[in-house]
Design a protein around this motif. Structure first.
Motif, PDB file in Angstrom:
ATOM      1  N   LEU A 113       0.830  -1.205   0.000  1.00  0.00           N
ATOM      2  CA  LEU A 113       0.000   0.000   0.000  1.00  0.00           C
ATOM      3  C   LEU A 113       0.866   1.257   0.000  1.00  0.00           C
ATOM      4  N   TYR A 114       1.927   1.241   0.810  1.00  0.00           N
ATOM      5  CA  TYR A 114       2.833   2.401   0.859  1.00  0.00           C
ATOM      6  C   TYR A 114       3.575   2.579  -0.462  1.00  0.00           C
ATOM      7  N   VAL A 115       3.977   1.487  -1.058  1.00  0.00           N
ATOM      8  CA  VAL A 115       4.655   1.555  -2.361  1.00  0.00           C
ATOM      9  C   VAL A 115       3.701   2.132  -3.402  1.00  0.00           C
ATOM     10  N   THR A 116       2.455   1.697  -3.373  1.00  0.00           N
ATOM     11  CA  THR A 116       1.462   2.200  -4.321  1.00  0.00           C
ATOM     12  C   THR A 116       1.269   3.703  -4.152  1.00  0.00           C
ATOM     13  N   LEU A 117       1.156   4.147  -2.908  1.00  0.00           N
ATOM     14  CA  LEU A 117       1.007   5.585  -2.663  1.00  0.00           C
ATOM     15  C   LEU A 117       2.204   6.374  -3.189  1.00  0.00           C
ATOM     16  N   ALA A 118       3.394   5.853  -2.976  1.00  0.00           N
ATOM     17  CA  ALA A 118       4.608   6.532  -3.451  1.00  0.00           C
ATOM     18  C   ALA A 118       4.641   6.581  -4.975  1.00  0.00           C
ATOM     19  N   VAL A 119       4.291   5.487  -5.628  1.00  0.00           N
ATOM     20  CA  VAL A 119       4.293   5.446  -7.093  1.00  0.00           C
ATOM     21  C   VAL A 119       3.255   6.415  -7.650  1.00  0.00           C
ATOM     22  N   VAL A 120       2.078   6.428  -7.041  1.00  0.00           N
ATOM     23  CA  VAL A 120       1.022   7.329  -7.502  1.00  0.00           C
ATOM     24  C   VAL A 120       1.477   8.780  -7.366  1.00  0.00           C
ATOM     25  N   ALA A 121       2.023   9.125  -6.213  1.00  0.00           N
ATOM     26  CA  ALA A 121       2.484  10.505  -5.992  1.00  0.00           C
ATOM     27  C   ALA A 121       3.566  10.877  -6.997  1.00  0.00           C
ATOM     28  N   ALA A 122       4.508   9.981  -7.249  1.00  0.00           N
ATOM     29  CA  ALA A 122       5.592  10.265  -8.193  1.00  0.00           C
ATOM     30  C   ALA A 122       5.066  10.425  -9.611  1.00  0.00           C
ATOM     31  N   ALA A 123       4.151   9.571 -10.018  1.00  0.00           N
ATOM     32  CA  ALA A 123       3.619   9.648 -11.378  1.00  0.00           C
ATOM     33  C   ALA A 123       2.802  10.922 -11.587  1.00  0.00           C
ATOM     34  N   ILE A 124       1.992  11.265 -10.593  1.00  0.00           N
ATOM     35  CA  ILE A 124       1.191  12.487 -10.709  1.00  0.00           C
ATOM     36  C   ILE A 124       2.099  13.713 -10.749  1.00  0.00           C
ATOM     37  N   ALA A 125       3.111  13.742  -9.902  1.00  0.00           N
ATOM     38  CA  ALA A 125       4.043  14.872  -9.884  1.00  0.00           C
ATOM     39  C   ALA A 125       4.791  14.990 -11.207  1.00  0.00           C
ATOM     40  N   ALA A 126       5.233  13.860 -11.749  1.00  0.00           N
ATOM     41  CA  ALA A 126       5.964  13.888 -13.020  1.00  0.00           C
ATOM     42  C   ALA A 126       5.062  14.347 -14.161  1.00  0.00           C
ATOM     43  N   ALA A 127       3.820  13.840 -14.195  1.00  0.00           N
ATOM     44  CA  ALA A 127       2.888  14.230 -15.261  1.00  0.00           C
ATOM     45  C   ALA A 127       2.528  15.708 -15.158  1.00  0.00           C
ATOM     46  N   ALA A 128       2.342  16.195 -13.938  1.00  0.00           N
ATOM     47  CA  ALA A 128       2.001  17.612 -13.747  1.00  0.00           C
ATOM     48  C   ALA A 128       3.169  18.513 -14.125  1.00  0.00           C
ATOM     49  N   GLN A 129       4.369  18.126 -13.706  1.00  0.00           N
ATOM     50  CA  GLN A 129       5.545  18.936 -13.999  1.00  0.00           C
ATOM     51  C   GLN A 129       5.814  18.998 -15.503  1.00  0.00           C
ATOM     52  N   ALA A 130       5.646  17.865 -16.163  1.00  0.00           N
ATOM     53  CA  ALA A 130       5.903  17.811 -17.606  1.00  0.00           C
ATOM     54  C   ALA A 130       4.690  18.280 -18.415  1.00  0.00           C
ATOM     55  N   LYS A 131       3.576  18.474 -17.747  1.00  0.00           N
ATOM     56  CA  LYS A 131       2.328  18.852 -18.421  1.00  0.00           C
ATOM     57  C   LYS A 131       1.984  17.851 -19.532  1.00  0.00           C
ATOM     58  N   GLN A 132       2.144  16.570 -19.187  1.00  0.00           N
ATOM     59  CA  GLN A 132       1.893  15.474 -20.114  1.00  0.00           C
ATOM     60  C   GLN A 132       0.931  14.458 -19.468  1.00  0.00           C
ATOM     61  N   PRO A 133      -0.370  14.624 -19.648  1.00  0.00           N
ATOM     62  CA  PRO A 133      -1.323  13.669 -19.056  1.00  0.00           C
ATOM     63  C   PRO A 133      -1.106  12.234 -19.531  1.00  0.00           C
ATOM     64  N   SER A 134      -0.486  12.074 -20.685  1.00  0.00           N
ATOM     65  CA  SER A 134      -0.247  10.703 -21.171  1.00  0.00           C
ATOM     66  C   SER A 134       0.691   9.927 -20.248  1.00  0.00           C
ATOM     67  N   MET A 135       1.480  10.635 -19.450  1.00  0.00           N
ATOM     68  CA  MET A 135       2.363   9.955 -18.493  1.00  0.00           C
ATOM     69  C   MET A 135       1.549   9.221 -17.424  1.00  0.00           C
ATOM     70  N   LEU A 136       0.311   9.649 -17.230  1.00  0.00           N
ATOM     71  CA  LEU A 136      -0.551   8.985 -16.252  1.00  0.00           C
ATOM     72  C   LEU A 136      -0.920   7.563 -16.677  1.00  0.00           C
ATOM     73  N   LEU A 137      -0.688   7.239 -17.940  1.00  0.00           N
ATOM     74  CA  LEU A 137      -0.953   5.876 -18.420  1.00  0.00           C
ATOM     75  C   LEU A 137      -0.023   4.851 -17.772  1.00  0.00           C
ATOM     76  N   ALA A 138       1.014   5.326 -17.099  1.00  0.00           N
ATOM     77  CA  ALA A 138       1.895   4.406 -16.369  1.00  0.00           C
ATOM     78  C   ALA A 138       1.220   3.889 -15.099  1.00  0.00           C
ATOM     79  N   LEU A 139       0.279   4.652 -14.558  1.00  0.00           N
ATOM     80  CA  LEU A 139      -0.338   4.263 -13.282  1.00  0.00           C
ATOM     81  C   LEU A 139      -1.168   2.980 -13.339  1.00  0.00           C
TER      82      LEU A 139
END
Length: 192
Positions: free
Chosen positions: A47-73
């Protein structure tokens, strides 16, 4: 060096200390409880790993302004969720095995079938009146962490519409995988 010749069956036991069936059953109990303990720690950390991955993916997608990066989730959440579910099932299976098989065999040896109950905690903790509500809340948490979050990521991707045909097809397949995991989480919660 010359080793002594063994008679048939002598190589199967330690002459100074013959093991009893009870000792073997207790050793098996300790082994399965150790496995259960390790699986509980691993499962809970997922559960903690999932939360960390979700936070990292959302932060990366927001920073890059690339919603397609959310497809990794979705694939990551499905893999972590499935691993979580499989470990949870094995944890429960170990508990059932101790309650329904190992405990009664040991009790029969200890009391010659006199109704002796072994490993009472294995059944006692299941009789808690709040157990059902805790299981329901846990199912909601599991569905949220492993299914709702990746579905939300897919919705963000679909709303932004910046993907080509291949990415949209991939996103639909991911949605199906997430839905499949959700059905397994719900099915397992009902059978548990």
């Amino acid at each position: 060096m010359h080793s002594p010749k063994l008679q048939p069956g002598e190589g199967d036991r330690v002459p100074e200390q013959d093991l009893t069936v009870g000792q073997l059953l207790l050793a098996e109990y300790q082994t399965v409880k150790d496995e259960q303990k390790a699986r509980i720690g691993f499962r809970d950390n997922l559960l903690y790993v999932t939360l960390a991955v979700v936070a990292a993916a959302i932060a990366a997608a927001a920073q890059a302004k690339q919603p397609s990066m959310l497809l990794a989730l979705p694939p990551v959440c499905v893999v972590l969720g499935w691993t979580y579910l499989v470990n949870d099932e094995k944890i429960s299976a170990i508990g059932r095995y101790v309650r329904d098989d190992l405990g009664p065999r040991l009790a029969a040896l200890a009391a010659n079938g006199g109704g002796f109950t072994t490993f009472g905690w294995e059944a006692y903790h299941r009789s808690d009146t709040r157990r059902r509500s805790r299981k329901t809340v846990q199912t909601v948490i599991d569905l949220t962490a492993f299914c709702a979050v990746p579905l939300a990521a897919l919705i963000v991707f679909w709303v932004n519409g910046d993907g080509g045909g291949l990415l949209v097809t991939l996103s639909v397949l991911e949605a199906l995988a997430v839905a499949g995991l959700a059905s397994q989480i719900v099915w397992y919660a009902k059978t548990a």
